[in-house]
Design an enzyme around this catalytic site. Structure first.
Site, PDB file in Angstrom:
ATOM      1  N   SER A 177       0.838  -1.194   0.000  1.00 28.71           N
ATOM      2  CA  SER A 177       0.000   0.000   0.000  1.00 28.71           C
ATOM      3  C   SER A 177       0.881   1.254   0.000  1.00 28.71           C
ATOM      4  O   SER A 177       1.619   1.495  -0.955  1.00 28.71           O
ATOM      5  CB  SER A 177      -0.959  -0.039   1.199  1.00 28.71           C
ATOM      6  OG  SER A 177      -1.967   0.929   1.073  1.00 28.71           O
TER       7      SER A 177
ATOM      8  N   ASP B 229      -8.955  -4.680  -5.991  1.00 35.93           N
ATOM      9  CA  ASP B 229      -8.564  -3.784  -4.893  1.00 35.93           C
ATOM     10  C   ASP B 229      -9.638  -2.717  -4.702  1.00 35.93           C
ATOM     11  O   ASP B 229      -9.980  -1.990  -5.627  1.00 35.93           O
ATOM     12  CB  ASP B 229      -7.219  -3.126  -5.229  1.00 35.93           C
ATOM     13  CG  ASP B 229      -6.600  -2.420  -4.035  1.00 35.93           C
ATOM     14  OD1 ASP B 229      -7.347  -1.986  -3.141  1.00 35.93           O
ATOM     15  OD2 ASP B 229      -5.365  -2.288  -4.007  1.00 35.93           O
TER      16      ASP B 229
ATOM     17  N   HIS C 255      -7.413  -5.449  -1.542  1.00 41.79           N
ATOM     18  CA  HIS C 255      -6.203  -4.735  -1.132  1.00 41.79           C
ATOM     19  C   HIS C 255      -5.266  -5.648  -0.347  1.00 41.79           C
ATOM     20  O   HIS C 255      -4.052  -5.575  -0.479  1.00 41.79           O
ATOM     21  CB  HIS C 255      -6.592  -3.522  -0.290  1.00 41.79           C
ATOM     22  CG  HIS C 255      -5.477  -2.562  -0.069  1.00 41.79           C
ATOM     23  ND1 HIS C 255      -4.806  -1.940  -1.100  1.00 41.79           N
ATOM     24  CD2 HIS C 255      -4.882  -2.107   1.080  1.00 41.79           C
ATOM     25  CE1 HIS C 255      -3.867  -1.148  -0.612  1.00 41.79           C
ATOM     26  NE2 HIS C 255      -3.894  -1.240   0.705  1.00 41.79           N
TER      27      HIS C 255
END
Length: 808
Positions: A673, A746, A780
């Protein structure tokens, strides 16, 4: 003619290159050293009752399967729904339940459980004699009840529940019945968008009102989505007795929240309404909150909220009007809410930002003011008629305050008990200890003129949790107990008996799996172990682990957790390849930025995203390397984001290299991330690394133009910052090998899969060594075992090629 043939040749080469750029590959598994750390039996999640005498253990597989992850899914207004089963499509399920009396070592397996177990949404009954949970079948969701004393489970309803908004039931306060959301009888068929024929274009409009929203994902896109969202979120509410008797309580609506008053006589009900929006998630759709009697009679509409598509700019912005409606825990039926005094706009200078109000049953009038907060309201801990605490927070200054106030007399001036930087972990005085009251709600544990505080105990010495007794009159804290932190990490789970000094703690060490213990803080006796979970990672026991501290060139204190392979010779000190894993965090002062928040005694648990696996492959691993980004006073942290990233990385490499462990020429960096964003920037703006691994990141900040992470400014206010921080804009500077990994589904704000796809194309266009791995159906974070094993294989292959065996 020549030009035409050259053009045709170039086009053919381009098409050929594009063709050969794709790799036909199936899911792979990593080498045995890594695989053995993934294929382990997972310890259960533990639920402890209030008395501390009963434990419930919930067992599950480590991962979903790719087949489970590939079940039908609709993404609507911020929700991800399995439209066949009517439950969130990303729910993690448990597959077994055991119970244990505290002090005994024998686990008793629950009987009567369904044959096919996909268990979720566990909740104690208010009297804690039962536990409710759901079981998901292929075509629906059932409600089950577990009797804690007999360890027997029984089915309460058929597979007709609507769990698309989360837990589909609420216990009544008498523990004899539940309010349950059912699929309504008049539910209409969903629209299959793959077969639907458009009847017109999709049109959005703006008529002069600013709507500067974050880049939300899974939003509604058209009328078909609107229809499907409504049908999937409508429920009928039934009261269901523990004998299974059903009575209709409320007809179908889009119920998002049901909250019983502490005495059970009233229910606070929130429903969602039209018009829907295509630019914000469902929780900003119009809503109504109404107080009903437990029989279902409307008493008062307490709140009606319009569609919230536009808010003032800033992280501390909020909407006008009432918000944060909740029941007061220490009273039978008193409703509490908050109202912004600055109209929700952080730019408005006012003495107080928020005001808290309350209204007692039968809810006549407009409410009484309780207390005002200087910063934005964060929460209340109720005590009794004279004692309550309210906390606030202001992001821009990182300030938080805690006020002691008298909820029965608003003429008594609230006292500010703490006024501190919430990122300053060393100054954290701890949180008030609570207990369950007669209503089964958590309230302050008040002992005459004192309360109890429990904290993490961060300091230069490490993490040493503590219990204090705080005198409300003298405003003084007395330390009752603190973990020694010499060879273990001991955290506080529950204060069982404040008079006798009995607590339940969780003790772990780098090789000792976390287990629960009973400790008497008034005695020097060794704590009594009450759970006996085994260490599933025995192969890591020979790994050297320590917390190292070092400094950045500007003097900021940094730290990281260092791992060395089993059998590493500390005398000869062979220089090994190294991998560093980090995540940048923004700060407003140096002292907070340099604090230690890791413990070398924390159990070494290699989760799927961890770099620790590679210590078994002969690498030095520096995990949780501190990467503070500092912006003091009027300077914002991101004003010097890239130089500070490089300074953090250089300091970490220097520290490990100077200890004699790492080969500076063979260092990799990785992150997930915002850590992936960090990785791409470091490879673009420094020559410190041989390669990098960037998972599920965002690389072009112009695609998140109204702010990102801790950046409040818009692209148009700070274009140079957005440009400088975007690795995409510097793709031509990439000189090192980068592995990009991203879930195709995601849903994290800003990290669209498109971010990795476009960044890969930019890097490929400039001849960089880059590989892009797109994981089917993954979000994610990665959930399917096949995906996780393949990610570990990809990372291992990358590190072996570009780092360990780097060509000179």
């Amino acid at each position: 003619m020549i030009k035409k043939s050259i053009l045709l040749t170039l086009l053919a080469l381009f098409n050929l290159a594009h063709l050969f750029a794709q790799v036909d590959i199936t899911y792979q598994k990593p080498v045995k050293e890594i695989l053995d750390l993934v294929d382990i039996e997972k310890a259960p999640n533990t639920l402890l009752n209030e008395k501390g005498n009963k434990m419930v253990f919930l067992y599950s597989d480590n991962f979903k399967t790719i087949e489970e992850l590939s079940e039908k899914e609709l993404r609507l207004a911020g929700l991800r729904i399995n439209p066949i089963a009517n439950i969130g499509s990303r729910v993690r399920y448990y597959n077994d339940i055991t119970l244990m009396d505290v002090g005994e070592q024998e686990e008793i397996r629950a009987t009567g459980l369904p044959v096919q177990k996909r268990l979720a949404n566990f909740s104690w009954s208010p009297d804690q004699t039962k536990m409710a949970f759901t079981n998901t079948l292929s075509n629906g969701v059932e409600l089950w009840i577990l009797d804690i004393e007999t360890a027997k489970a029984s089915k309460l309803t058929e597979a007709q529940l609507n769990a698309n908004f989360g837990t589909p039931y609420t216990w009544a306060t008498d523990s004899k019945s539940l309010l349950v959301k059912f699929i309504p009888n008049d539910k209409k068929d969903l629209i299959d968008k793959s077969k639907a024929i458009p009847v017109g274009p999709r049109v959005s409009i703006s008529e002069g009102t600013k709507a500067q929203n974050r880049t939300y994902q899974d939003l509604l896109k058209d009328k078909a989505d609107e229809h499907n969202f409504e049908q999937l979120t409508r429920s009928e509410i039934y009261r269901v007795s523990l004998e299974g008797k059903k009575n209709l309580w409320k007809r179908a609506a889009m119920f998002s929240s049901l909250q019983f008053s502490p005495d059970g006589n009233y229910i606070l009900v929130t429903t969602i309404h039209k018009p829907f929006s295509y630019i914000v998630p469902y929780y900003r759709f119009p809503s109504k909150t109404i107080i009903y009697t437990k029989q279902g009679k409307e008493v008062k509409k307490i709140l009606e909220t319009p569609l919230i598509e536009d808010l003032p700019k800033g992280f501390m912005a909020t909407r006008k009007g009432k918000r944060s409606l909740q029941w007061r825990n220490d009273k039978p039926s008193t409703i509490v809410w908050v109202k912004a005094l600055d109209k929700g706009n952080p730019k408005n200078n006012v003495a107080y930002r928020d005001e808290v109000f309350m209204l007692k049953a039968p809810f006549d009038g407009e409410g009484t003011s309780l207390v005002k907060t200087i910063n934005r309201f964060r929460g209340i801990t109720w005590g009794n008629d004279e004692i309550a605490f309210v906390a606030d927070r202001w992001w821009n200054t990182r300030n938080t305050k805690t006020y002691l106030f008298n909820p029965s007399d608003n003429t008594v001036e609230p006292e500010i008990i703490t006024d501190r930087n919430y990122q300053d972990n060393y100054s954290d005085p701890g949180s008030p200890v609570t207990k369950r009251n007669a209503f089964g709600k958590n309230v302050l544990l008040v002992d005459k003129n004192s309360i109890y505080l429990s904290g993490n105990g961060y300091s230069d010495e490490g993490i040493r949790p503590f219990i204090d007794k705080f005198n409300l009159k003298k405003k003084e804290a007395k330390r009752l107990w603190q973990a020694n932190g010499i060879s273990t990490l001991e955290t506080i789970t529950k204060l069982l008996d404040h008079q006798e000094g009995v607590i339940i703690t969780r003790i772990e060490s780098k090789n000792g799996f976390p287990n629960f213990y009973i400790r008497n803080i008034k005695s020097k006796k060794t704590p009594e172990q009450i759970t006996f979970f085994e260490n599933p990672f025995k192969s890591l026991q020979g790994v050297h682990k320590e917390l190292i501290k070092y400094k950045r060139d500007d003097g900021i204190e940094l730290s990281g957790v260092l791992y060395l392979p089993p059998g590493y010779d500390m005398q000869t000190k062979e220089k090994l390849p190294m991998i560093m894993w980090a995540y940048p965090r923004e700060y407003k002062d140096k002292s907070s930025a340099g604090q230690v928040t890791s413990s070398p005694h924390q159990f070494t648990y290699p989760s799927y995203g961890s770099p620790i696996y590679w210590v078994m492959r002969g690498y030095v691993v520096l995990d949780r390397a501190a990467f503070p980004i500092l912006g003091e006073k009027d300077e914002e942290p991101n004003d010097t984001f890239v130089p500070q990233l490089v300074a953090n990385a250089k300091a970490a490499i220097d520290a490990v290299a100077e200890l004699g462990f790492a080969d500076r020429e063979r260092v990799a960096v990785g992150g997930h991330s915002y850590g992936a964003f960090m990785t791409a920037n470091l490879l673009s703006h420094s020559d410190l690394f041989a390669a990098g691994i960037a998972r599920s990141g965002a690389y072009n900040r112009t695609l998140t133009p109204f702010g990102f992470q801790s950046e409040e400014r818009t692209y148009w206010e700070a274009p140079e910052i957005y440009f400088q921080m975007s690795p995409f804009m510097h793709a031509h500077k990439m000189k090192h090998a980068l592995l990009l990994i991203h879930g195709e589904a995601d849903n994290n704000s800003g990290t669209y899969p498109l971010q990795s796809e476009r960044y890969f194309n930019a890097l490929k266009g400039h001849g960089a060594n880059v590989r892009l791995v797109m994981l089917p159906n993954e979000s994610h974070g990665y959930a399917a075992k096949e995906s996780v094993l393949h990610v570990l294989w990809e990372q291992d292959q990358w590190l072996e090629k570009w780092v360990k065996n780097k060509s000179k």
